[in-house]
Design an enzyme around this catalytic site. Sequence first.
Site, PDB file in Angstrom:
ATOM      1  N   VAL A   6       0.875  -1.174   0.000  1.00  0.00           N
ATOM      2  CA  VAL A   6       0.000   0.000   0.000  1.00  0.00           C
ATOM      3  C   VAL A   6       0.910   1.221   0.000  1.00  0.00           C
ATOM      4  O   VAL A   6       1.793   1.339   0.856  1.00  0.00           O
ATOM      5  CB  VAL A   6      -0.894   0.028   1.261  1.00  0.00           C
ATOM      6  N   TYR A 152       6.400  21.709   9.799  1.00  0.00           N
ATOM      7  CA  TYR A 152       6.862  20.652   8.881  1.00  0.00           C
ATOM      8  C   TYR A 152       8.067  19.912   9.459  1.00  0.00           C
ATOM      9  O   TYR A 152       8.082  18.679   9.533  1.00  0.00           O
ATOM     10  CB  TYR A 152       7.221  21.247   7.515  1.00  0.00           C
ATOM     11  N   LYS A 156       8.399  15.925  10.700  1.00  0.00           N
ATOM     12  CA  LYS A 156       9.346  14.953  10.149  1.00  0.00           C
ATOM     13  C   LYS A 156      10.300  14.437  11.228  1.00  0.00           C
ATOM     14  O   LYS A 156      10.811  13.319  11.119  1.00  0.00           O
ATOM     15  CB  LYS A 156      10.092  15.572   8.971  1.00  0.00           C
TER      16      LYS A 156
HETATM   17  N1  LIG Z   1      10.416  16.510  -2.603  1.00  0.00           N
HETATM   18  C1  LIG Z   1      11.226  16.751  -1.587  1.00  0.00           C
HETATM   19  O1  LIG Z   1      12.209  17.512  -1.696  1.00  0.00           O
HETATM   20  C2  LIG Z   1      11.008  16.056  -0.265  1.00  0.00           C
HETATM   21  C3  LIG Z   1      12.048  16.127   0.682  1.00  0.00           C
HETATM   22  C4  LIG Z   1      11.888  15.491   1.907  1.00  0.00           C
HETATM   23  C5  LIG Z   1      10.711  14.792   2.171  1.00  0.00           C
HETATM   24  N2  LIG Z   1       9.724  14.744   1.243  1.00  0.00           N
HETATM   25  C6  LIG Z   1       8.490  14.002   1.575  1.00  0.00           C
HETATM   26  O2  LIG Z   1       8.215  13.073   0.554  1.00  0.00           O
HETATM   27  C7  LIG Z   1       6.812  12.774   0.560  1.00  0.00           C
HETATM   28  C8  LIG Z   1       6.276  12.809  -0.852  1.00  0.00           C
HETATM   29  O3  LIG Z   1       6.400  14.129  -1.373  1.00  0.00           O
HETATM   30  P1  LIG Z   1       6.791  14.427  -2.888  1.00  0.00           P
HETATM   31  O4  LIG Z   1       8.113  15.080  -2.881  1.00  0.00           O
HETATM   32  O5  LIG Z   1       6.603  13.224  -3.737  1.00  0.00           O
HETATM   33  O6  LIG Z   1       5.725  15.569  -3.218  1.00  0.00           O
HETATM   34  P2  LIG Z   1       4.457  15.580  -4.182  1.00  0.00           P
HETATM   35  O7  LIG Z   1       4.865  15.250  -5.571  1.00  0.00           O
HETATM   36  O8  LIG Z   1       3.792  16.875  -3.903  1.00  0.00           O
HETATM   37  O9  LIG Z   1       3.552  14.373  -3.650  1.00  0.00           O
HETATM   38  C9  LIG Z   1       2.841  14.451  -2.444  1.00  0.00           C
HETATM   39  C10 LIG Z   1       1.855  13.286  -2.393  1.00  0.00           C
HETATM   40  O10 LIG Z   1       1.151  13.338  -1.125  1.00  0.00           O
HETATM   41  C11 LIG Z   1      -0.240  13.261  -1.394  1.00  0.00           C
HETATM   42  N3  LIG Z   1      -1.028  14.011  -0.428  1.00  0.00           N
HETATM   43  C12 LIG Z   1      -0.813  15.282   0.018  1.00  0.00           C
HETATM   44  N4  LIG Z   1      -1.825  15.643   0.820  1.00  0.00           N
HETATM   45  C13 LIG Z   1      -2.692  14.598   0.870  1.00  0.00           C
HETATM   46  C14 LIG Z   1      -3.945  14.381   1.513  1.00  0.00           C
HETATM   47  N5  LIG Z   1      -4.536  15.322   2.249  1.00  0.00           N
HETATM   48  N6  LIG Z   1      -4.559  13.188   1.333  1.00  0.00           N
HETATM   49  C15 LIG Z   1      -3.996  12.237   0.561  1.00  0.00           C
HETATM   50  N7  LIG Z   1      -2.815  12.379  -0.065  1.00  0.00           N
HETATM   51  C16 LIG Z   1      -2.184  13.556   0.085  1.00  0.00           C
HETATM   52  C17 LIG Z   1      -0.419  13.865  -2.781  1.00  0.00           C
HETATM   53  O11 LIG Z   1      -1.592  13.327  -3.381  1.00  0.00           O
HETATM   54  P3  LIG Z   1      -2.943  14.134  -3.736  1.00  0.00           P
HETATM   55  O12 LIG Z   1      -2.622  15.591  -3.849  1.00  0.00           O
HETATM   56  O13 LIG Z   1      -3.404  13.480  -5.005  1.00  0.00           O
HETATM   57  O14 LIG Z   1      -3.857  13.814  -2.601  1.00  0.00           O
HETATM   58  C18 LIG Z   1       0.829  13.350  -3.499  1.00  0.00           C
HETATM   59  O15 LIG Z   1       0.590  12.076  -4.025  1.00  0.00           O
HETATM   60  C19 LIG Z   1       6.173  13.779   1.525  1.00  0.00           C
HETATM   61  O16 LIG Z   1       5.930  13.143   2.771  1.00  0.00           O
HETATM   62  C20 LIG Z   1       7.241  14.859   1.681  1.00  0.00           C
HETATM   63  O17 LIG Z   1       7.157  15.526   2.927  1.00  0.00           O
HETATM   64  C21 LIG Z   1       9.848  15.356   0.037  1.00  0.00           C
END
Ligand SMILES: NC(=O)c1ccc[n+]([C@@H]2O[C@H](COP(=O)([O-])OP(=O)(O)OC[C@H]3O[C@@H](n4cnc5c(N)ncnc54)[C@H](OP(=O)(O)O)[C@@H]3O)[C@@H](O)[C@H]2O)c1
Length: 264
Positions: A6, A152, A156
């Site tokens: 999942v 945030y 984390k």
């Molecule tokens: N990109 C970075 O630099 C980075 C760095 C450190 C950590 N992270 C972490 O990596 C994870 C994934 O982020 P990403 O970088 O892939 O960003 P992203 O492309 O914006 O993806 C975020 C995902 O989370 C989902 N999401 C957000 N709010 C939601 C809600 N209320 N209900 C259900 N799903 C939700 C979004 O889906 P929907 O909008 O379709 O619901 C999307 O699939 C996050 O936990 C983020 O904090 C990212």
Amino acid sequence: MRRTAVVTGASSGIGAEFARQLAARGYDLVLVARTEPALTALAAELTDEHQVRAEVVVQDLAAPDAAARVSDALTALGVTVDLLVNNAGFGTAGRFAQIDPGQEHDELMVNVVTLVDLTHVVLPGMLARGSGAVVNIGSTAGFNIGPHFATYASSKAFVLNFTLALWSELRGTGVTALAVAPGPVRTAFFDRLGTRKAAIGGRMITPERLVAAALRALDRDRGYVVPGASNFAMAHLMPRRPRKLVALLGRRVTSAVADALTPR
Ligand SMILES: NC(=O)c1ccc[n+]([C@@H]2O[C@H](COP(=O)([O-])OP(=O)(O)OC[C@H]3O[C@@H](n4cnc5c(N)ncnc54)[C@H](OP(=O)(O)O)[C@@H]3O)[C@@H](O)[C@H]2O)c1
């Protein structure tokens, strides 16, 4: 025997890439997020390319009963969960008092509360079977005090400490946990946040590289992983004490983000 993963937040970025690499490893998938068209398109792609079963659960993970609803959907699908990837999440940044409180509430629900609730949903079954894993996506932001990312970074920090506590508790059960702490990754994350200036420090890496490193760490039962050498260095070499000095220095580093997102 077939295994099912999942993945939350599978509609884009890191979550979509987890789904792709897990499908390539032969996992059946349940893809969870709010954006149905993206989930449905990815499910079709995975079934086509890897001949796996891919189901979609459309759910707002900020809802108070989100985990119960996902649990009901999993029961209706007749799915046994071998791997849970708690990846869904988003950030808020800027001067705390100027950030929308509702957004921060939802952030804590998605990044923390539903992550814990979903872990409760899957762990008893995994322990009964003596196998399984929970992968939680943290951030290098979770290693330190985060002025202008107060909520945030703290969410984390919770993910990192919670997951390592679980990893320790689960020793010898056949079930494990992994915290993944990415630095900046090329996804929609910073667009949603409102500024790429927030990608402070560390090298921007691709979701492909991040997820490959995460799955290698899971294979080796590492407990946590910080993919990318400069990210690893940032996470581990930054001083943690004295804590007030760290907090004050952090404020200087992030002041450009605060000015961009929440001008005085
Ligand atoms: N990109 C970075 O630099 C980075 C760095 C450190 C950590 N992270 C972490 O990596 C994870 C994934 O982020 P990403 O970088 O892939 O960003 P992203 O492309 O914006 O993806 C975020 C995902 O989370 C989902 N999401 C957000 N709010 C939601 C809600 N209320 N209900 C259900 N799903 C939700 C979004 O889906 P929907 O909008 O379709 O619901 C999307 O699939 C996050 O936990 C983020 O904090 C990212």
